[in-house]
Structures are given as structure tokens and as C-alpha cells.
Design a protein around this motif. Structure first.
Motif, PDB file in Angstrom:
ATOM      1  N   CYS A  59       0.791  -1.175  -0.122  1.00  0.00           N
ATOM      2  CA  CYS A  59       0.062   0.136  -0.024  1.00  0.00           C
ATOM      3  C   CYS A  59       0.775   1.440   0.076  1.00  0.00           C
ATOM      4  O   CYS A  59       0.587   2.315  -0.810  1.00  0.00           O
ATOM      5  N   PHE A  60       1.602   1.261   0.966  1.00  0.00           N
ATOM      6  CA  PHE A  60       2.960   2.676   0.843  1.00  0.00           C
ATOM      7  C   PHE A  60       3.549   2.517  -0.634  1.00  0.00           C
ATOM      8  O   PHE A  60       3.484   3.683  -0.994  1.00  0.00           O
ATOM      9  N   VAL A  61       4.093   1.467  -0.973  1.00  0.00           N
ATOM     10  CA  VAL A  61       4.643   1.524  -2.331  1.00  0.00           C
ATOM     11  C   VAL A  61       3.831   2.058  -3.342  1.00  0.00           C
ATOM     12  O   VAL A  61       4.134   2.782  -4.141  1.00  0.00           O
ATOM     13  N   GLU A  62       2.415   1.692  -3.476  1.00  0.00           N
ATOM     14  CA  GLU A  62       1.478   2.195  -4.396  1.00  0.00           C
ATOM     15  C   GLU A  62       1.066   3.626  -4.268  1.00  0.00           C
ATOM     16  O   GLU A  62       1.092   4.353  -5.257  1.00  0.00           O
ATOM     17  N   LYS A  63       0.705   3.839  -3.038  1.00  0.00           N
ATOM     18  CA  LYS A  63       0.212   5.133  -2.735  1.00  0.00           C
ATOM     19  C   LYS A  63       1.385   6.156  -2.322  1.00  0.00           C
ATOM     20  O   LYS A  63       0.811   7.731  -2.553  1.00  0.00           O
ATOM     21  N   GLY A  64       2.198   5.729  -1.776  1.00  0.00           N
ATOM     22  CA  GLY A  64       3.272   6.742  -1.297  1.00  0.00           C
ATOM     23  C   GLY A  64       3.406   6.985   0.220  1.00  0.00           C
ATOM     24  O   GLY A  64       2.191   6.835   0.972  1.00  0.00           O
ATOM     25  N   LEU A  65       4.414   7.219   0.909  1.00  0.00           N
ATOM     26  CA  LEU A  65       4.410   7.097   2.113  1.00  0.00           C
ATOM     27  C   LEU A  65       3.684   8.147   3.075  1.00  0.00           C
ATOM     28  O   LEU A  65       2.941   7.922   3.965  1.00  0.00           O
ATOM     29  N   THR A  66       3.741   9.205   2.370  1.00  0.00           N
ATOM     30  CA  THR A  66       3.161  10.557   3.247  1.00  0.00           C
ATOM     31  C   THR A  66       1.707  10.844   2.938  1.00  0.00           C
ATOM     32  O   THR A  66       1.214  11.318   4.001  1.00  0.00           O
ATOM     33  N   VAL A  67       1.199  10.085   1.909  1.00  0.00           N
ATOM     34  CA  VAL A  67      -0.364  10.467   1.681  1.00  0.00           C
ATOM     35  C   VAL A  67      -1.238   9.104   1.992  1.00  0.00           C
ATOM     36  O   VAL A  67      -2.197   9.127   2.209  1.00  0.00           O
ATOM     37  N   THR A  68      -0.371   7.896   2.327  1.00  0.00           N
ATOM     38  CA  THR A  68      -1.000   6.806   2.950  1.00  0.00           C
ATOM     39  C   THR A  68      -1.683   7.010   4.252  1.00  0.00           C
ATOM     40  O   THR A  68      -1.064   7.219   5.143  1.00  0.00           O
ATOM     41  N   THR A  69      -3.085   6.682   4.429  1.00  0.00           N
ATOM     42  CA  THR A  69      -3.536   6.803   5.963  1.00  0.00           C
ATOM     43  C   THR A  69      -3.765   5.503   6.392  1.00  0.00           C
ATOM     44  O   THR A  69      -3.549   4.294   5.903  1.00  0.00           O
ATOM     45  N   THR A  70      -4.137   5.471   7.922  1.00  0.00           N
ATOM     46  CA  THR A  70      -4.385   4.091   8.492  1.00  0.00           C
ATOM     47  C   THR A  70      -5.667   3.359   7.867  1.00  0.00           C
ATOM     48  O   THR A  70      -5.875   2.222   7.894  1.00  0.00           O
ATOM     49  N   LYS A  71      -6.573   4.600   7.266  1.00  0.00           N
ATOM     50  CA  LYS A  71      -7.904   3.820   6.850  1.00  0.00           C
ATOM     51  C   LYS A  71      -7.321   3.274   5.438  1.00  0.00           C
ATOM     52  O   LYS A  71      -8.191   2.103   5.186  1.00  0.00           O
ATOM     53  N   ASP A  72      -6.542   3.709   4.633  1.00  0.00           N
ATOM     54  CA  ASP A  72      -6.155   3.024   3.361  1.00  0.00           C
ATOM     55  C   ASP A  72      -5.563   1.638   3.697  1.00  0.00           C
ATOM     56  O   ASP A  72      -5.878   0.654   3.124  1.00  0.00           O
ATOM     57  N   LEU A  73      -4.497   1.641   4.889  1.00  0.00           N
ATOM     58  CA  LEU A  73      -4.187   0.275   5.287  1.00  0.00           C
ATOM     59  C   LEU A  73      -5.100  -0.650   5.624  1.00  0.00           C
ATOM     60  O   LEU A  73      -4.979  -1.769   5.459  1.00  0.00           O
ATOM     61  N   CYS A  74      -5.899  -0.182   6.431  1.00  0.00           N
ATOM     62  CA  CYS A  74      -7.054  -1.058   6.838  1.00  0.00           C
ATOM     63  C   CYS A  74      -7.766  -1.795   5.760  1.00  0.00           C
ATOM     64  O   CYS A  74      -8.315  -2.862   5.818  1.00  0.00           O
ATOM     65  N   LYS A  75      -8.257  -0.551   4.791  1.00  0.00           N
ATOM     66  CA  LYS A  75      -8.997  -1.183   3.578  1.00  0.00           C
ATOM     67  C   LYS A  75      -8.311  -2.236   2.837  1.00  0.00           C
ATOM     68  O   LYS A  75      -8.668  -3.203   2.315  1.00  0.00           O
ATOM     69  N   ALA A  76      -6.829  -1.951   2.529  1.00  0.00           N
ATOM     70  CA  ALA A  76      -5.990  -2.991   1.553  1.00  0.00           C
ATOM     71  C   ALA A  76      -6.133  -4.243   2.572  1.00  0.00           C
ATOM     72  O   ALA A  76      -6.176  -5.336   1.864  1.00  0.00           O
ATOM     73  N   ALA A  77      -5.840  -4.172   4.050  1.00  0.00           N
ATOM     74  CA  ALA A  77      -5.854  -5.407   4.774  1.00  0.00           C
ATOM     75  C   ALA A  77      -7.243  -6.155   5.068  1.00  0.00           C
ATOM     76  O   ALA A  77      -7.237  -7.129   5.613  1.00  0.00           O
ATOM     77  N   LYS A  78      -8.374  -5.536   4.450  1.00  0.00           N
ATOM     78  CA  LYS A  78      -9.486  -5.954   4.841  1.00  0.00           C
ATOM     79  C   LYS A  78      -9.889  -5.971   6.034  1.00  0.00           C
ATOM     80  O   LYS A  78     -10.511  -6.929   6.730  1.00  0.00           O
ATOM     81  N   LEU A  79      -9.550  -5.002   6.947  1.00  0.00           N
ATOM     82  CA  LEU A  79     -10.137  -4.769   8.253  1.00  0.00           C
ATOM     83  C   LEU A  79     -10.873  -3.728   8.678  1.00  0.00           C
ATOM     84  O   LEU A  79     -10.951  -2.690   7.653  1.00  0.00           O
ATOM     85  N   GLN A  80     -11.645  -3.681   9.560  1.00  0.00           N
ATOM     86  CA  GLN A  80     -12.380  -2.487   9.891  1.00  0.00           C
ATOM     87  C   GLN A  80     -11.647  -1.457  10.328  1.00  0.00           C
ATOM     88  O   GLN A  80     -10.340  -1.672  10.508  1.00  0.00           O
ATOM     89  N   ASN A  81     -12.190  -0.087  10.147  1.00  0.00           N
ATOM     90  CA  ASN A  81     -11.478   1.109  10.411  1.00  0.00           C
ATOM     91  C   ASN A  81     -10.846   0.948  11.778  1.00  0.00           C
ATOM     92  O   ASN A  81     -11.742   0.673  12.609  1.00  0.00           O
ATOM     93  N   GLY A  82      -9.372   1.031  11.876  1.00  0.00           N
ATOM     94  CA  GLY A  82      -8.644   0.762  13.134  1.00  0.00           C
ATOM     95  C   GLY A  82      -8.558  -0.496  13.628  1.00  0.00           C
ATOM     96  O   GLY A  82      -7.752  -0.408  14.442  1.00  0.00           O
ATOM     97  N   GLY A  83      -8.905  -1.328  12.772  1.00  0.00           N
ATOM     98  CA  GLY A  83      -8.728  -2.736  13.246  1.00  0.00           C
ATOM     99  C   GLY A  83      -7.171  -3.078  13.196  1.00  0.00           C
ATOM    100  O   GLY A  83      -6.604  -4.076  13.705  1.00  0.00           O
ATOM    101  N   ILE A  84      -6.243  -2.344  12.414  1.00  0.00           N
ATOM    102  CA  ILE A  84      -4.949  -2.686  12.465  1.00  0.00           C
ATOM    103  C   ILE A  84      -4.121  -2.330  13.572  1.00  0.00           C
ATOM    104  O   ILE A  84      -3.200  -2.873  13.878  1.00  0.00           O
ATOM    105  N   TYR A  85      -4.593  -1.655  14.421  1.00  0.00           N
ATOM    106  CA  TYR A  85      -4.273  -1.108  15.788  1.00  0.00           C
ATOM    107  C   TYR A  85      -4.306  -2.423  16.796  1.00  0.00           C
ATOM    108  O   TYR A  85      -3.657  -2.185  17.823  1.00  0.00           O
ATOM    109  N   TYR A  86      -4.843  -3.521  16.308  1.00  0.00           N
ATOM    110  CA  TYR A  86      -4.922  -4.478  17.226  1.00  0.00           C
ATOM    111  C   TYR A  86      -3.796  -5.142  17.112  1.00  0.00           C
ATOM    112  O   TYR A  86      -2.996  -5.946  17.859  1.00  0.00           O
ATOM    113  N   TYR A  87      -2.928  -5.082  15.911  1.00  0.00           N
ATOM    114  CA  TYR A  87      -1.772  -5.909  15.687  1.00  0.00           C
ATOM    115  C   TYR A  87      -0.199  -4.805  15.727  1.00  0.00           C
ATOM    116  O   TYR A  87       0.703  -5.311  15.897  1.00  0.00           O
TER     117      TYR A  87
END
Length: 230
Positions: A59-87
Motif C-alpha cells: 500500500c505504501f509503495v503504491e500510494k506513497g509514504l506521506t499520503v497513505t492513511t491508516t484507513k487506506d491500510l485497513c482497507k487494503a488489509a480488509k480490516l475494519q477502520n482502526g482494526g490494524i491497531y490490534y496488531y
């Protein structure tokens, strides 16, 4: 009568002892089960975390470091918003884990080619050039992390550990070519510099002259080994 009372008292104490022992045993088994379940959960969490590192890096490689949000990361990982913070505790932890993964991928791919193709120097350098094209977006993400005010200092230990492994690779290459570490070290480092520059800037002019010099010298060392083995 006295004997009977003593016997009954003894039997009662034995019964209490066995009941207590049974309770303690059950508690130990329950605790062991809970501990085992906890270990299993942590192992699964660690596996999922490593899987997420790969997803987030992509996701970072595709979108860029500075513009990628945690919402983008959760979406890419198929997690609910904020779900990535469990890991992961913070976004910084995610970025640094992705930087470590980027280093690992580039290192393994590059030196994998070297040790597979070193008997054919021309082929090895051609394959390294192809790898540089392929890994260029990943390297640019890594450079973005390194020059970032937010993450730059914190990623340095990973880079230091990488640099500390170069003598090992130099030693292996020297052993294969039948020369000393001192003879081959400058060309190992020149290759690394050339490939890094090409991945970052995508300019053949920064790559070809250095790689040609490396090919020439490594070929000379390989030919010398061949003559010595005759």
C-alpha cells in the motif's frame, strides 16, 4: 471405640487431602490450558502481523509514504477502520516494520541472484539490473522513510544491521572467486551503490559505467581462479 474414631478421622483427612489434590490438579490443568491458548493466540497474531506488513508495504509503495492513511491500510488489509491497531500500536510501528521488510526483500533478492549466478558474471549483472527495475518502487519507499523527519532516525538501526552483514557477503563472494576479501570488497560496495542509485533515480547513466567496471574486475578474478585451478 477409640480405634474407630481414629480410623474415621484418618479416613476423613485422607478424603479432604484427595479432594484438595483434585482441585489443585484441575486448577493447574486449567491454567495450562489457558497458557496454551494464550500462546496459540499470540502465534496466530504474529503470523497475521507479518502478513499485514506485506500488505501495508504494498500500500505504501503504491500510494506513497506521506499520503497513505491508516484507513487506506485497513482497507487494503480488509480490516475494519482502526482494526490494524490490534496488531500494531502506532502508525510509526507499521512504517518501521514495512521499512524492515523492504530491506529484507531487497537484500535477499539481490544476494540471492549473486550466489546463484556468480559463475556467469555477465548473467549475474544482467539479472541484478532487472531486479533493480523491479524493486525500484520498494527502494523509493525505503528512501522516503530514511529521509523523513518523523522516521529517519528510527530506521537507522535497521540500516546499520544491514551494513554489518556486508562483510559476510563479501567473504562468501571472495571464497567463490578464490580471492581475498580485500580484493573483492570495493567491487561489492560499488555494485551496491550502483544498484541503489539506479533504483532511486532510474538513470542508466548512474548504473552502466559502474556496473561495467564491476563486471570487468569480477571477470578478471574469476578467470584468475580458472587459471589457478588448471
Amino acid at each position: 471405640m477409640v480405634i474407630l474414631k481414629i480410623y474415621n478421622s484418618y479416613s476423613s483427612n485422607r478424603l479432604i487431602y484427595f479432594v484438595k489434590s483434585d482441585i489443585l490438579l484441575r486448577e493447574k490443568l486449567d491454567n495450562a490450558q489457558k497458557w496454551g491458548d494464550c500462546v496459540l493466540r499470540e502465534e496466530k497474531k504474529a503470523e497475521k502481523r507479518q502478513e499485514l506488513v506485506g500488505v501495508c508495504l504494498g500500500c505504501f509503495v503504491e500510494k506513497g509514504l506521506t499520503v497513505t492513511t491508516t484507513k487506506d491500510l485497513c482497507k487494503a488489509a480488509k480490516l475494519q477502520n482502526g482494526g490494524i491497531y490490534y496488531y500494531f500500536s502506532t502508525k510509526e510501528e507499521i512504517v518501521l516494520a514495512c521499512a524492515e521488510e523492504a530491506i529484507s526483500r531487497i537484500e535477499k533478492a539481490a544476494f540471492g541472484i549473486v550466489f546463484e549466478d556468480i559463475s556467469d558474471i555477465q548473467s549475474m549483472m544482467d539479472h541484478l539490473g532487472e531486479l533493480a527495475d523491479k524493486m525500484s518502487p520498494t527502494m523509493r519507499f525505503l528512501v522516503g522513510v530514511c529521509v523523513s523527519r518523523e522516521y529517519g532516525e528510527k530506521v537507522k538501526p535497521s540500516l546499520v544491521r544491514l551494513a554489518a552483514r556486508y562483510p559476510y557477503y563479501t567473504g562468501r563472494i571472495a571464497e567463490i572467486l578464490g580471492c581475498t576479501d580485500e580484493e573483492v570488497a570495493p567491487f561489492v560496495h560499488l555494485s551496491i551503490l550502483a544498484i541503489n542509485n539506479y533504483m532511486i533515480f532510474a538513470e542508466r547513466a548512474l548504473f552502466d559505467p559502474q556496473i561495467e567496471a564491476v563486471k570487468k574486475e569480477l571477470s578478471r578474478l574469476a578467470e584468475r581462479k580458472g587459471r589457478n585451478n588448471r
